[in-house]
Design a protein around this motif. Sequence first.
Motif, short mmCIF file in Angstrom:
data_model
loop_
_atom_site.label_atom_id
_atom_site.label_comp_id
_atom_site.label_asym_id
_atom_site.label_seq_id
_atom_site.Cartn_x
_atom_site.Cartn_y
_atom_site.Cartn_z
N HIS A 8 9.41 7.42 0.97
CA HIS A 8 9.97 8.08 -0.21
C HIS A 8 9.76 9.58 -0.03
O HIS A 8 8.67 10.00 0.35
N HIS A 9 10.77 10.37 -0.34
CA HIS A 9 10.57 11.82 -0.36
C HIS A 9 11.22 12.38 -1.61
O HIS A 9 12.41 12.14 -1.87
N GLN A 10 10.43 13.10 -2.40
CA GLN A 10 10.94 13.80 -3.58
C GLN A 10 11.06 15.26 -3.22
O GLN A 10 10.08 15.89 -2.84
N PHE A 11 12.27 15.79 -3.29
CA PHE A 11 12.50 17.20 -2.98
C PHE A 11 12.11 18.06 -4.18
O PHE A 11 11.83 17.55 -5.26
N GLU A 12 12.10 19.37 -4.01
CA GLU A 12 11.70 20.30 -5.08
C GLU A 12 12.58 20.15 -6.32
O GLU A 12 12.09 20.17 -7.42
N ARG A 13 13.83 20.00 -6.14
CA ARG A 13 14.75 19.88 -7.28
C ARG A 13 15.03 18.42 -7.58
O ARG A 13 14.27 17.55 -7.22
N ASP A 14 16.14 18.14 -8.21
CA ASP A 14 16.47 16.78 -8.63
C ASP A 14 17.11 15.95 -7.53
O ASP A 14 18.22 15.43 -7.67
N ALA A 15 16.41 15.81 -6.42
CA ALA A 15 16.90 14.96 -5.33
C ALA A 15 15.73 14.16 -4.78
O ALA A 15 14.61 14.66 -4.68
N ALA A 16 16.00 12.92 -4.47
CA ALA A 16 14.98 12.05 -3.89
C ALA A 16 15.65 11.13 -2.88
O ALA A 16 16.83 10.80 -3.00
N ILE A 44 11.81 4.83 -12.37
CA ILE A 44 11.39 5.90 -13.28
C ILE A 44 10.57 6.86 -12.43
O ILE A 44 9.57 6.47 -11.83
N ARG A 45 11.01 8.09 -12.37
CA ARG A 45 10.42 9.04 -11.44
C ARG A 45 9.72 10.17 -12.17
O ARG A 45 10.25 10.70 -13.14
N ALA A 46 8.56 10.54 -11.66
CA ALA A 46 7.91 11.78 -12.05
C ALA A 46 8.30 12.76 -10.95
O ALA A 46 8.03 12.52 -9.78
N ALA A 47 8.99 13.81 -11.31
CA ALA A 47 9.60 14.68 -10.30
C ALA A 47 8.58 15.59 -9.61
O ALA A 47 8.74 16.80 -9.55
N ARG A 48 7.52 15.00 -9.08
CA ARG A 48 6.55 15.76 -8.29
C ARG A 48 6.98 15.71 -6.83
O ARG A 48 7.10 14.62 -6.26
N PRO A 49 7.20 16.86 -6.21
CA PRO A 49 7.62 16.87 -4.82
C PRO A 49 6.54 16.22 -3.93
O PRO A 49 5.35 16.28 -4.23
N GLY A 50 6.99 15.63 -2.87
CA GLY A 50 6.05 15.06 -1.92
C GLY A 50 6.64 13.88 -1.18
O GLY A 50 7.73 13.40 -1.50
N ALA A 66 0.86 -1.19 0.00
CA ALA A 66 0.00 0.00 0.00
C ALA A 66 0.89 1.23 0.00
O ALA A 66 1.96 1.23 0.61
N THR A 67 0.45 2.28 -0.70
CA THR A 67 1.17 3.54 -0.74
C THR A 67 0.25 4.64 -0.21
O THR A 67 -0.89 4.76 -0.67
N LEU A 68 0.74 5.41 0.74
CA LEU A 68 -0.02 6.50 1.34
C LEU A 68 0.72 7.80 1.08
O LEU A 68 1.94 7.85 1.19
N GLY A 69 -0.01 8.85 0.74
CA GLY A 69 0.63 10.14 0.55
C GLY A 69 0.55 10.60 -0.88
O GLY A 69 -0.35 10.21 -1.63
N ALA A 70 1.52 11.42 -1.26
CA ALA A 70 1.55 12.03 -2.59
C ALA A 70 1.48 10.96 -3.68
O ALA A 70 1.99 9.87 -3.53
N THR A 71 0.85 11.29 -4.76
CA THR A 71 0.65 10.35 -5.86
C THR A 71 1.97 9.91 -6.49
O THR A 71 2.94 10.66 -6.50
#
Length: 122
Positions: free
Chosen positions: A84-92, A40-46, A16-21
């Motif tokens: 998982h955390h995707q930052f605003e820029r190109d960092a995860a 493969i990442r969609a760079a949406r922060p969250g 299960a995944t909870l949080g940002a899409t």
Amino acid sequence: EVRAGVETLLRVGIDATLGATMDGELLVRDAVTGPRYRVIRAARPGTRVVLGADLARVADSLLLPEDGVARLRTDRHRLRVGLHHQFERDAALFYGLTWLSPEFEQQPEGQLVGSFQLRWRF
């Protein structure tokens, strides 16, 4: 999952995944510890929390042969949680914990293992 070779097993589980899409992303599973991580990442922060559990029925293992000292357990369980955390820029960032049940009869208890992935484009 069905696997034959070094170990022959059948595994069923749920995640299960909870949080940002995570739409548009591709997740793969770590074979040993079980958490899914992004390749493969969609760079949406969250921030996303991933939870999972599975049960495996093991038929045989070359790692624990029948004539060896350790006797193979036929059932294996995994429980896992990750962030998982995707930052605003190109960092995860990904960090996960997995509890693995004992794999052979002489193993006194399960084990807790961690997973870490940092992606930083520069």
